[in-house]
Design a protein around this motif. Structure first.
Motif, PDB file in Angstrom:
ATOM      1  N   THR A  92       0.837  -1.204   0.000  1.00 43.42           N
ATOM      2  CA  THR A  92       0.000   0.000   0.000  1.00 43.42           C
ATOM      3  C   THR A  92       0.869   1.251   0.000  1.00 43.42           C
ATOM      4  O   THR A  92       0.633   2.182  -0.784  1.00 43.42           O
ATOM      5  N   LYS A  93       1.888   1.279   0.845  1.00 37.26           N
ATOM      6  CA  LYS A  93       2.796   2.433   0.925  1.00 37.26           C
ATOM      7  C   LYS A  93       3.496   2.653  -0.415  1.00 37.26           C
ATOM      8  O   LYS A  93       3.573   3.781  -0.915  1.00 37.26           O
ATOM      9  N   ILE A  94       3.998   1.593  -1.017  1.00 42.96           N
ATOM     10  CA  ILE A  94       4.707   1.695  -2.301  1.00 42.96           C
ATOM     11  C   ILE A  94       3.775   2.233  -3.385  1.00 42.96           C
ATOM     12  O   ILE A  94       4.142   3.135  -4.149  1.00 42.96           O
ATOM     13  N   LEU A  95       2.563   1.696  -3.459  1.00 43.60           N
ATOM     14  CA  LEU A  95       1.630   2.128  -4.507  1.00 43.60           C
ATOM     15  C   LEU A  95       1.145   3.556  -4.278  1.00 43.60           C
ATOM     16  O   LEU A  95       0.979   4.316  -5.236  1.00 43.60           O
ATOM     17  N   LYS A  96       0.943   3.946  -3.028  1.00 45.03           N
ATOM     18  CA  LYS A  96       0.542   5.333  -2.755  1.00 45.03           C
ATOM     19  C   LYS A  96       1.653   6.299  -3.137  1.00 45.03           C
ATOM     20  O   LYS A  96       1.393   7.354  -3.713  1.00 45.03           O
ATOM     21  N   GLU A  97       2.888   5.940  -2.815  1.00 46.05           N
ATOM     22  CA  GLU A  97       4.026   6.801  -3.139  1.00 46.05           C
ATOM     23  C   GLU A  97       4.275   6.886  -4.638  1.00 46.05           C
ATOM     24  O   GLU A  97       4.878   7.843  -5.116  1.00 46.05           O
ATOM     25  N   ASN A  98       3.841   5.878  -5.377  1.00 46.73           N
ATOM     26  CA  ASN A  98       4.064   5.818  -6.820  1.00 46.73           C
ATOM     27  C   ASN A  98       2.754   5.854  -7.598  1.00 46.73           C
ATOM     28  O   ASN A  98       2.645   5.272  -8.676  1.00 46.73           O
ATOM     29  N   ARG A  99       1.768   6.552  -7.078  1.00 47.07           N
ATOM     30  CA  ARG A  99       0.434   6.571  -7.687  1.00 47.07           C
ATOM     31  C   ARG A  99       0.462   7.066  -9.137  1.00 47.07           C
ATOM     32  O   ARG A  99      -0.240   6.529  -9.997  1.00 47.07           O
ATOM     33  N   LYS A 100       1.258   8.090  -9.428  1.00 51.46           N
ATOM     34  CA  LYS A 100       1.327   8.594 -10.799  1.00 51.46           C
ATOM     35  C   LYS A 100       1.864   7.530 -11.755  1.00 51.46           C
ATOM     36  O   LYS A 100       1.377   7.387 -12.874  1.00 51.46           O
ATOM     37  N   VAL A 101       2.849   6.787 -11.304  1.00 48.34           N
ATOM     38  CA  VAL A 101       3.404   5.698 -12.118  1.00 48.34           C
ATOM     39  C   VAL A 101       2.353   4.608 -12.295  1.00 48.34           C
ATOM     40  O   VAL A 101       2.191   4.064 -13.390  1.00 48.34           O
ATOM     41  N   LEU A 102       1.625   4.291 -11.238  1.00 50.11           N
ATOM     42  CA  LEU A 102       0.562   3.284 -11.310  1.00 50.11           C
ATOM     43  C   LEU A 102      -0.484   3.682 -12.343  1.00 50.11           C
ATOM     44  O   LEU A 102      -0.883   2.864 -13.180  1.00 50.11           O
ATOM     45  N   ASP A 103      -0.914   4.939 -12.311  1.00 49.79           N
ATOM     46  CA  ASP A 103      -1.914   5.410 -13.268  1.00 49.79           C
ATOM     47  C   ASP A 103      -1.380   5.361 -14.697  1.00 49.79           C
ATOM     48  O   ASP A 103      -2.086   4.956 -15.624  1.00 49.79           O
ATOM     49  N   LYS A 104      -0.123   5.765 -14.898  1.00 47.46           N
ATOM     50  CA  LYS A 104       0.480   5.727 -16.226  1.00 47.46           C
ATOM     51  C   LYS A 104       0.616   4.291 -16.712  1.00 47.46           C
ATOM     52  O   LYS A 104       0.390   3.991 -17.887  1.00 47.46           O
ATOM     53  N   LEU A 105       0.970   3.396 -15.825  1.00 45.59           N
ATOM     54  CA  LEU A 105       1.077   1.975 -16.166  1.00 45.59           C
ATOM     55  C   LEU A 105      -0.274   1.432 -16.614  1.00 45.59           C
ATOM     56  O   LEU A 105      -0.364   0.709 -17.613  1.00 45.59           O
ATOM     57  N   ALA A 106      -1.326   1.797 -15.900  1.00 51.02           N
ATOM     58  CA  ALA A 106      -2.672   1.341 -16.274  1.00 51.02           C
ATOM     59  C   ALA A 106      -3.031   1.847 -17.668  1.00 51.02           C
ATOM     60  O   ALA A 106      -3.551   1.090 -18.493  1.00 51.02           O
ATOM     61  N   GLU A 107      -2.726   3.112 -17.962  1.00 54.52           N
ATOM     62  CA  GLU A 107      -3.003   3.671 -19.294  1.00 54.52           C
ATOM     63  C   GLU A 107      -2.233   2.916 -20.373  1.00 54.52           C
ATOM     64  O   GLU A 107      -2.774   2.596 -21.432  1.00 54.52           O
ATOM     65  N   LEU A 108      -0.968   2.637 -20.096  1.00 57.83           N
ATOM     66  CA  LEU A 108      -0.124   1.929 -21.058  1.00 57.83           C
ATOM     67  C   LEU A 108      -0.637   0.512 -21.304  1.00 57.83           C
ATOM     68  O   LEU A 108      -0.659   0.034 -22.446  1.00 57.83           O
ATOM     69  N   LEU A 109      -1.090  -0.158 -20.253  1.00 58.65           N
ATOM     70  CA  LEU A 109      -1.606  -1.522 -20.408  1.00 58.65           C
ATOM     71  C   LEU A 109      -2.936  -1.540 -21.158  1.00 58.65           C
ATOM     72  O   LEU A 109      -3.220  -2.492 -21.886  1.00 58.65           O
ATOM     73  N   ILE A 110      -3.745  -0.508 -20.994  1.00 56.21           N
ATOM     74  CA  ILE A 110      -4.994  -0.427 -21.761  1.00 56.21           C
ATOM     75  C   ILE A 110      -4.660  -0.279 -23.238  1.00 56.21           C
ATOM     76  O   ILE A 110      -5.277  -0.907 -24.099  1.00 56.21           O
ATOM     77  N   GLU A 111      -3.650   0.516 -23.525  1.00 57.01           N
ATOM     78  CA  GLU A 111      -3.236   0.758 -24.905  1.00 57.01           C
ATOM     79  C   GLU A 111      -2.575  -0.465 -25.535  1.00 57.01           C
ATOM     80  O   GLU A 111      -2.890  -0.849 -26.647  1.00 57.01           O
TER      81      GLU A 111
END
Length: 160
Positions: A118-137
């Motif tokens: 949870t701590k890692i994902l909260k600290e890297n939320r922007k990367v998580l969101d960008k990763l989700a966009e890239l995987l959708i594409e």
């Protein structure tokens, strides 16, 4: 839509450290934690990851002596029995009280790793969101593309 993370060993090894096993659990719990953070809900999608994380935590406690509470004693049952229902009638080599402590230790490890994920994902939320966009594409990305997301600074990610 389901997801799958494939791990490729960087080297051939026959052993793992306690911290490496904890890192694997953190990684396995990442999908469930990401669902909670992003969607505010959870699904059955992470069930195999949870099963694998639980097995690693249980092995840490029962096979490898990685529990300060229980010490360096092997509490695992034999893996030699391969028939269905092997747990039924299989004698444990420990008491019910010890079984309860094993369960508590497994839960402690899983909860500690969930907090770290949870701590890692909260600290890297922007990367998580960008990763989700890239995987959708793209549906699939490799290690290099994944690592490139972390190499970009926050300003670059916001611009993309």
């Amino acid at each position: 839509q389901g997801g799958y993370t494939m791990y490729r060993p960087s080297e051939d090894r026959s052993f793992m450290s306690k911290s490496e096993m904890e890192e694997n659990i953190i990684s396995l719990l990442g999908g469930r934690v990401a669902e909670e953070l992003v969607l505010g809900d959870i699904s059955t999608g992470a069930s195999n990851d949870i099963e694998r994380a639980s097995k690693i935590a249980r092995d840490m406690v029962t096979k490898y002596g990685f529990s300060d509470e229980l010490g360096m004693i092997n509490y695992s049952t034999s893996d030699d029995e391969v028939f269905i229902g092997r747990e039924i009638g299989h004698a444990k080599n420990f008491s019910e009280g010890t079984a309860a402590v094993i369960d508590q230790e497994v839960k402690r490890i899983i909860e500690s790793c969930r907090e770290k994920a949870t701590k890692i994902l909260k600290e890297n939320r922007k990367v998580l969101d960008k990763l989700a966009e890239l995987l959708i594409e793209k549906e699939r990305i490799g290690q290099q593309e994944f690592e490139a997301l972390f190499e970009q600074n926050d300003e670059t990610i916001e611009e993309m």
